[in-house]
Design a protein around this motif. Structure first.
Motif, PDB file in Angstrom:
ATOM      1  N   GLN A  30     -20.211  28.025  22.763  1.00  0.00           N
ATOM      2  CA  GLN A  30     -20.022  26.722  22.130  1.00  0.00           C
ATOM      3  C   GLN A  30     -20.457  25.602  23.071  1.00  0.00           C
ATOM      4  O   GLN A  30     -21.124  24.652  22.654  1.00  0.00           O
ATOM      5  CB  GLN A  30     -18.550  26.523  21.738  1.00  0.00           C
ATOM      6  CG  GLN A  30     -18.125  27.273  20.489  1.00  0.00           C
ATOM      7  CD  GLN A  30     -16.692  26.947  20.098  1.00  0.00           C
ATOM      8  OE1 GLN A  30     -15.751  27.417  20.717  1.00  0.00           O
ATOM      9  NE2 GLN A  30     -16.541  26.136  19.083  1.00  0.00           N
ATOM     10  N   THR A  37     -23.538  23.166  22.430  1.00  0.00           N
ATOM     11  CA  THR A  37     -23.233  21.739  22.359  1.00  0.00           C
ATOM     12  C   THR A  37     -24.175  20.937  23.247  1.00  0.00           C
ATOM     13  O   THR A  37     -24.738  19.917  22.837  1.00  0.00           O
ATOM     14  CB  THR A  37     -21.777  21.487  22.772  1.00  0.00           C
ATOM     15  OG1 THR A  37     -20.904  22.122  21.830  1.00  0.00           O
ATOM     16  CG2 THR A  37     -21.470  20.004  22.818  1.00  0.00           C
ATOM     17  N   GLY A  76     -27.086  18.674  21.702  1.00  0.00           N
ATOM     18  CA  GLY A  76     -26.856  17.269  22.028  1.00  0.00           C
ATOM     19  C   GLY A  76     -28.071  16.640  22.678  1.00  0.00           C
ATOM     20  O   GLY A  76     -28.512  15.544  22.291  1.00  0.00           O
ATOM     21  N   TRP A 129     -23.676  12.874  20.423  1.00  0.00           N
ATOM     22  CA  TRP A 129     -22.471  13.174  19.641  1.00  0.00           C
ATOM     23  C   TRP A 129     -22.811  13.984  18.397  1.00  0.00           C
ATOM     24  O   TRP A 129     -22.104  14.948  18.066  1.00  0.00           O
ATOM     25  CB  TRP A 129     -21.767  11.881  19.247  1.00  0.00           C
ATOM     26  CG  TRP A 129     -21.224  11.134  20.418  1.00  0.00           C
ATOM     27  CD1 TRP A 129     -21.796  10.080  21.063  1.00  0.00           C
ATOM     28  CD2 TRP A 129     -19.992  11.408  21.092  1.00  0.00           C
ATOM     29  NE1 TRP A 129     -21.011   9.666  22.096  1.00  0.00           N
ATOM     30  CE2 TRP A 129     -19.896  10.452  22.139  1.00  0.00           C
ATOM     31  CE3 TRP A 129     -18.973  12.330  20.928  1.00  0.00           C
ATOM     32  CZ2 TRP A 129     -18.797  10.424  23.007  1.00  0.00           C
ATOM     33  CZ3 TRP A 129     -17.891  12.304  21.782  1.00  0.00           C
ATOM     34  CH2 TRP A 129     -17.810  11.364  22.812  1.00  0.00           C
ATOM     35  N   GLY A 145     -24.022  17.421  19.564  1.00  0.00           N
ATOM     36  CA  GLY A 145     -22.934  18.112  20.240  1.00  0.00           C
ATOM     37  C   GLY A 145     -21.889  18.652  19.272  1.00  0.00           C
ATOM     38  O   GLY A 145     -21.462  19.807  19.365  1.00  0.00           O
ATOM     39  N   LEU A 146     -21.477  17.812  18.324  1.00  0.00           N
ATOM     40  CA  LEU A 146     -20.499  18.257  17.332  1.00  0.00           C
ATOM     41  C   LEU A 146     -21.071  19.361  16.449  1.00  0.00           C
ATOM     42  O   LEU A 146     -20.370  20.327  16.123  1.00  0.00           O
ATOM     43  CB  LEU A 146     -20.056  17.068  16.468  1.00  0.00           C
ATOM     44  CG  LEU A 146     -19.192  16.008  17.162  1.00  0.00           C
ATOM     45  CD1 LEU A 146     -18.934  14.836  16.230  1.00  0.00           C
ATOM     46  CD2 LEU A 146     -17.866  16.616  17.624  1.00  0.00           C
ATOM     47  N   GLY A 149     -23.389  21.563  17.281  1.00  0.00           N
ATOM     48  CA  GLY A 149     -23.439  22.791  18.069  1.00  0.00           C
ATOM     49  C   GLY A 149     -22.073  23.407  18.299  1.00  0.00           C
ATOM     50  O   GLY A 149     -21.910  24.634  18.247  1.00  0.00           O
ATOM     51  N   TRP A 150     -21.059  22.572  18.511  1.00  0.00           N
ATOM     52  CA  TRP A 150     -19.698  23.080  18.769  1.00  0.00           C
ATOM     53  C   TRP A 150     -19.152  23.839  17.569  1.00  0.00           C
ATOM     54  O   TRP A 150     -18.617  24.938  17.699  1.00  0.00           O
ATOM     55  CB  TRP A 150     -18.785  21.919  19.142  1.00  0.00           C
ATOM     56  CG  TRP A 150     -17.377  22.322  19.462  1.00  0.00           C
ATOM     57  CD1 TRP A 150     -16.311  22.304  18.625  1.00  0.00           C
ATOM     58  CD2 TRP A 150     -16.903  22.826  20.717  1.00  0.00           C
ATOM     59  NE1 TRP A 150     -15.171  22.754  19.267  1.00  0.00           N
ATOM     60  CE2 TRP A 150     -15.511  23.087  20.556  1.00  0.00           C
ATOM     61  CE3 TRP A 150     -17.490  23.082  21.948  1.00  0.00           C
ATOM     62  CZ2 TRP A 150     -14.719  23.581  21.589  1.00  0.00           C
ATOM     63  CZ3 TRP A 150     -16.705  23.574  22.977  1.00  0.00           C
ATOM     64  CH2 TRP A 150     -15.349  23.823  22.796  1.00  0.00           C
TER      65      TRP A 150
END
Length: 289
Positions: free
Chosen positions: A92, A96, A100, A114, A117-118, A120-121
């Protein structure tokens, strides 16, 4: 810009660390020989796991939930059996950082950090969550019918251990889980008792994190101490069935509310915008002209 530099540094550090670990393993052919001589070798971790190990003490609850998801994912797909919470969180983090940086570069804005990143998480957790959620739902669906089958088997006067051994041969997720528990028991106490404490059934239910299975294990311990086993099993089947129906009704109500919101966002608002553009713009021009 500083955020992008930090994410790039993390991504490069992870890549270098992974490459270095592979190089060391190749450069020293005696590593495997030395490990084979050790009676109890230390647990070998994947390089990606070291990325997330510092977080295991900061967010232990999150790691615990992943562990429970892995329990059910491995139950349905053996390919998940060698995965660990550190591996899931590690991938994760890497995804991210990667998405990102990529999205920020494509958009030319730090806002992409952001967004990417979100994305990918949550993306690198969605496959695990989906498998675990499907398995939990199947267990909840099968539990009332399974208890009814146990109640029917109890008419022979057999004990709960023998009853569960018989019904575990049927089809379904819950019988398969019970067969797994029975294979782990190997003659040890299956149910909870005053003498032995928590049995194997309770231990596995707690590892799974499934509230219905935990309740099932507790109730089986109480039923073992009683005399009216069939009546107890029938009552439990009714309780779990009513609980499942109630939860289904709640989900239906939430779905209706969600559909209303989706209709407003994807149907009513675009329709309103089209009406304003088609009718409103000419009217504004007419009055202004």
């Amino acid at each position: 810009m500083e955020g992008m530099i930090i994410l790039i540094a993390l991504l490069v550090a992870g890549t270098v660390g992974y490459s270095a670990s592979k190089f060391v393993a190749i450069a020293d052919p005696n590593v495997a020989k030395r490990l084979n001589k050790i009676d109890q070798p230390a647990e070998r971790r994947e390089p990606i796991e070291w990325v997330s190990l510092p977080l295991s003490r900061l967010i232990p609850g999150y790691f615990k939930r992943i562990e429970q998801d892995l329990y059910w994912a491995a139950f349905t797909a053996p390919s998940w059996s060698d995965k660990t919470p550190a591996y899931i969180v590690g991938r994760q983090i890497l995804m991210t950082a990667t998405l990102g940086v990529l999205v920020a570069w494509l958009l030319g804005s730090n806002l992409g950090l952001w967004i990417g990143g979100l994305l990918g998480w949550f993306l690198m957790r969605s496959d695990l969550t989906s498998k675990a959620s499907n398995a939990r739902k199947r267990i909840t669906q099968e539990l009332p019918e399974f208890l009814q089958l146990m109640a029917a088997e109890s008419a022979s006067g057999a004990g709960l251990d023998a009853i569960m051994s018989r019904v575990s041969s049927s089809e379904g997720y819950l019988p398969a889980w019970l067969r797994r528990v029975l294979s782990i028991a190997h003659g040890r106490s299956l149910l909870i008792s005053r003498e032995t404490g928590a049995g194997i059934l309770m231990q596995e239910a707690q590892l799974s994190g499934h509230p219905d299975l935990i309740s099932f294990a507790i109730q089986m311990g109480f039923a073992r101490q009683g005399t009216q086993v069939r009546e107890t099993l029938t009552r439990l089947a009714t309780q779990f069935s009513d609980s499942y129906v109630g939860q289904a009704e709640i989900r239906t109500e939430r779905l209706a509310s969600l559909l209303g919101v989706l209709v407003a966002l994807f149907y009513f608002l675009p329709f309103l915008v089209v009406i304003l553009v088609v009718i409103g713009v000419p009217l504004i021009r007419a009055f202004s002209g």
